[in-house]
Design an enzyme around this catalytic site. Structure first.
Site, PDB file in Angstrom:
ATOM      1  N   ASN A 202      15.226 -20.851 -64.401  1.00  0.00           N
ATOM      2  CA  ASN A 202      14.611 -19.523 -64.426  1.00  0.00           C
ATOM      3  C   ASN A 202      15.051 -18.624 -63.282  1.00  0.00           C
ATOM      4  OD1 ASN A 202      12.963 -21.769 -63.319  1.00  0.00           O
ATOM      5  ND2 ASN A 202      11.716 -20.117 -62.514  1.00  0.00           N
TER       6      ASN A 202
ATOM      7  N   CYS B 215       6.235 -17.258 -58.530  1.00  0.00           N
ATOM      8  CA  CYS B 215       5.428 -18.178 -57.736  1.00  0.00           C
ATOM      9  C   CYS B 215       5.873 -18.197 -56.283  1.00  0.00           C
ATOM     10  CB  CYS B 215       5.531 -19.587 -58.313  1.00  0.00           C
ATOM     11  SG  CYS B 215       5.760 -19.587 -60.079  1.00  0.00           S
TER      12      CYS B 215
ATOM     13  N   GLY C  71       5.625 -18.090 -75.304  1.00  0.00           N
ATOM     14  CA  GLY C  71       5.791 -16.859 -76.088  1.00  0.00           C
ATOM     15  C   GLY C  71       6.260 -15.656 -75.297  1.00  0.00           C
ATOM     16  N   HIS C  72       5.721 -15.498 -74.072  1.00  0.00           N
ATOM     17  CA  HIS C  72       5.992 -14.240 -73.370  1.00  0.00           C
ATOM     18  C   HIS C  72       7.391 -14.163 -72.765  1.00  0.00           C
ATOM     19  CE1 HIS C  72       5.367 -15.306 -68.974  1.00  0.00           C
ATOM     20  NE2 HIS C  72       4.885 -16.391 -69.548  1.00  0.00           N
TER      21      HIS C  72
ATOM     22  N   GLY D   4       3.810 -22.126 -71.272  1.00  0.00           N
ATOM     23  CA  GLY D   4       4.811 -23.062 -70.776  1.00  0.00           C
ATOM     24  C   GLY D   4       4.263 -24.048 -69.755  1.00  0.00           C
TER      25      GLY D   4
ATOM     26  N   GLN E   6      12.975 -20.892 -70.570  1.00  0.00           N
ATOM     27  CA  GLN E   6      13.953 -19.802 -70.446  1.00  0.00           C
ATOM     28  C   GLN E   6      15.019 -19.851 -71.546  1.00  0.00           C
ATOM     29  OE1 GLN E   6      14.084 -17.186 -68.315  1.00  0.00           O
ATOM     30  NE2 GLN E   6      12.244 -17.795 -67.220  1.00  0.00           N
TER      31      GLN E   6
END
Ligand SMILES: *Cc1c(COP(=O)(O)O)cnc(C)c1O
Length: 396
Positions: free
Chosen positions: A156, A330, A205-206, A76, A184
């Site tokens: 997110n 983050c 993907g994750h 992303g 998201q």
């Protein structure tokens, strides 16, 4: 140790998700048996080439795009960087103004800050108390030199779903490119790039039970986006480098499964999410829900507990095997409160006491019950130790 593992309650699915078993099985042959470079000419490469083509179709189908509009990337953040930097560079002659929002992921915000240092101007739109961008505010921010509008599909941290279709329409009425960070949202809520006037879209993907380190950038067919990585001819010369075949295959399978299960998953997660939210708000005083009550991702709950620190809460939850987050990966670790919570108007001291719990279809009601009980106990304990809370009680 084993017992703790067994009893682990994973409620951090906005940070990352478990790879589905079917996805893993689909990927495995491309590490072992079909390891050929899909760009090669010999027959052995055929299987890998075919698998990448199928994944591209699956990735496109989920958002009503064409396979040749999908570019595989390393996730992303890369897709966000590429979309914004390449548009800014490519359209510099036309203008140097970009519009985004204050609640974007850092992959967007820091890219915009980078461009500001290169002489671009960026307008960061405010959001309302529930985290929504107002279409009228976008309308007002548009200038003759605006070249790109980038607004995330869903946030997110607080889960708020943005009015992408309306925002995209405004962009297109003015002939301005519209990008959305859908990391998201992709695979979690219905998206159609045609109906929603989307020119560029990032996904990863994750975040949908696929592998880490692989993502897509959807780029509308007629758009002449410049390359991100110079080198070989992969991805139509725009993103060089030998393809991550297992990752791409996993992404495609995850996208296909997300599409098939979306409706059922949304219903199941929404019911569990609402149960969690209702119990927490009813049973823990001085607590607020952040984000929009209805227009939110079906797996997202985000709370502020007054008088306590989000970090302490996370550590005590971890001791009970519960994985949550105080915002985004983050920001946790840093002492700055989340930029998203500040943007929805929370004062610093309240924004510090936030907790994000994000569910998956694997979570059970029993896990939610155990989480609520743990929260009640921990929040109570932390408040008993809090001088702020003591003052507050005295003043009551
Ligand atoms: C996770 C996330 C990203 C970054 O994706 P990666 O694949 O981890 O680089 C970008 N935007 C949003 C909204 C995200 O949630």
């Amino acid at each position: 140790m084993e017992e703790k593992e067994n009893r682990r309650i994973y409620l951090d699915n906005a940070a990352t998700t478990r790879v589905r078993e079917e996805v893993l099985q689909e990927m495995l042959p491309y590490f072992r048996d079909n390891y050929a470079n899909p760009s090669a000419i010999y027959t052995f490469a055929g299987e890998a080439k075919k698998a990448v083509g199928k994944a591209r179709e699956q990735a496109a189908a989920l958002i009503g795009a064409k396979p040749n509009e999908i570019y595989f990337t390393a996730g992303g953040s890369e897709s966000d960087n590429w979309a914004i930097r390449a548009t800014a560079e490519g359209l510099a002659d036309k203008g140097r103004h970009i519009i985004t929002s204050k609640i974007e992921h850092h992959a967007i915000l820091h890219t915009c800050e980078y461009l500001e240092r290169q002489g671009y101007e960026v307008t960061y739109l405010d959001v309302d108390a529930e985290g929504k961008v107002a279409p009228e505010a976008l309308q007002r921010a548009i200038r003759p030199d605006t070249i790109l509008i980038s607004i995330m599909a869903a946030n997110n941290e607080i889960g708020t779903i943005e009015p992408i279709e309306t925002l995209g329409q405004i962009a297109h009425e003015k002939g301005i490119l519209f990008h959305t960070d859908a990391v998201q949202a992709y695979g979690h809520i219905p998206i159609n790039v045609e109906e929603m006037h989307i020119d560029l879209l990032s996904a990863s993907g994750h975040k949908l039970n696929g592998p880490k380190g692989v993502g897509i950038l959807y780029c509308r067919e007629n758009l002449r986006l410049g390359p991100l990585i110079h080198g070989g001819a992969q991805e139509r010369g725009r993103r060089a480098g030998t393809l991550n075949v297992p990752g791409i295959v996993g992404f495609g399978k995850a996208a296909a499964l997300s599409g098939e299960t979306m409706q059922e998953r949304m219903e199941r997660e929404t019911a569990l999410r609402d149960y969690l939210i209702d119990r927490v708000l009813a049973e823990i005083p001085y607590t607020r829900l952040n984000g929009h009550r209805q227009d939110r991702l079906s797996n997202n709950a985000n709370f502020c507990f007054r008088f306590i620190e989000g970090e302490s809460l996370l550590i005590l939850l971890d001791q009970k095997g519960i994985c949550g987050s105080s915002g985004s990966a983050c920001t946790s670790g840093a002492l700055d409160p989340s930029h998203v919570l500040l943007a929805i108007g929370l004062p610093h001291e309240i924004a510090h006491g936030s907790l994000r719990l994000t569910l998956s279809e694997e979570n059970t009601r029993e896990e939610i019950d155990r989480t609520v009980e743990a929260l009640k106990e921990i929040v109570g304990r932390l408040r008993d130790m809090s001088p702020l809370y003591e003052d507050f009680v005295k003043r009551q």
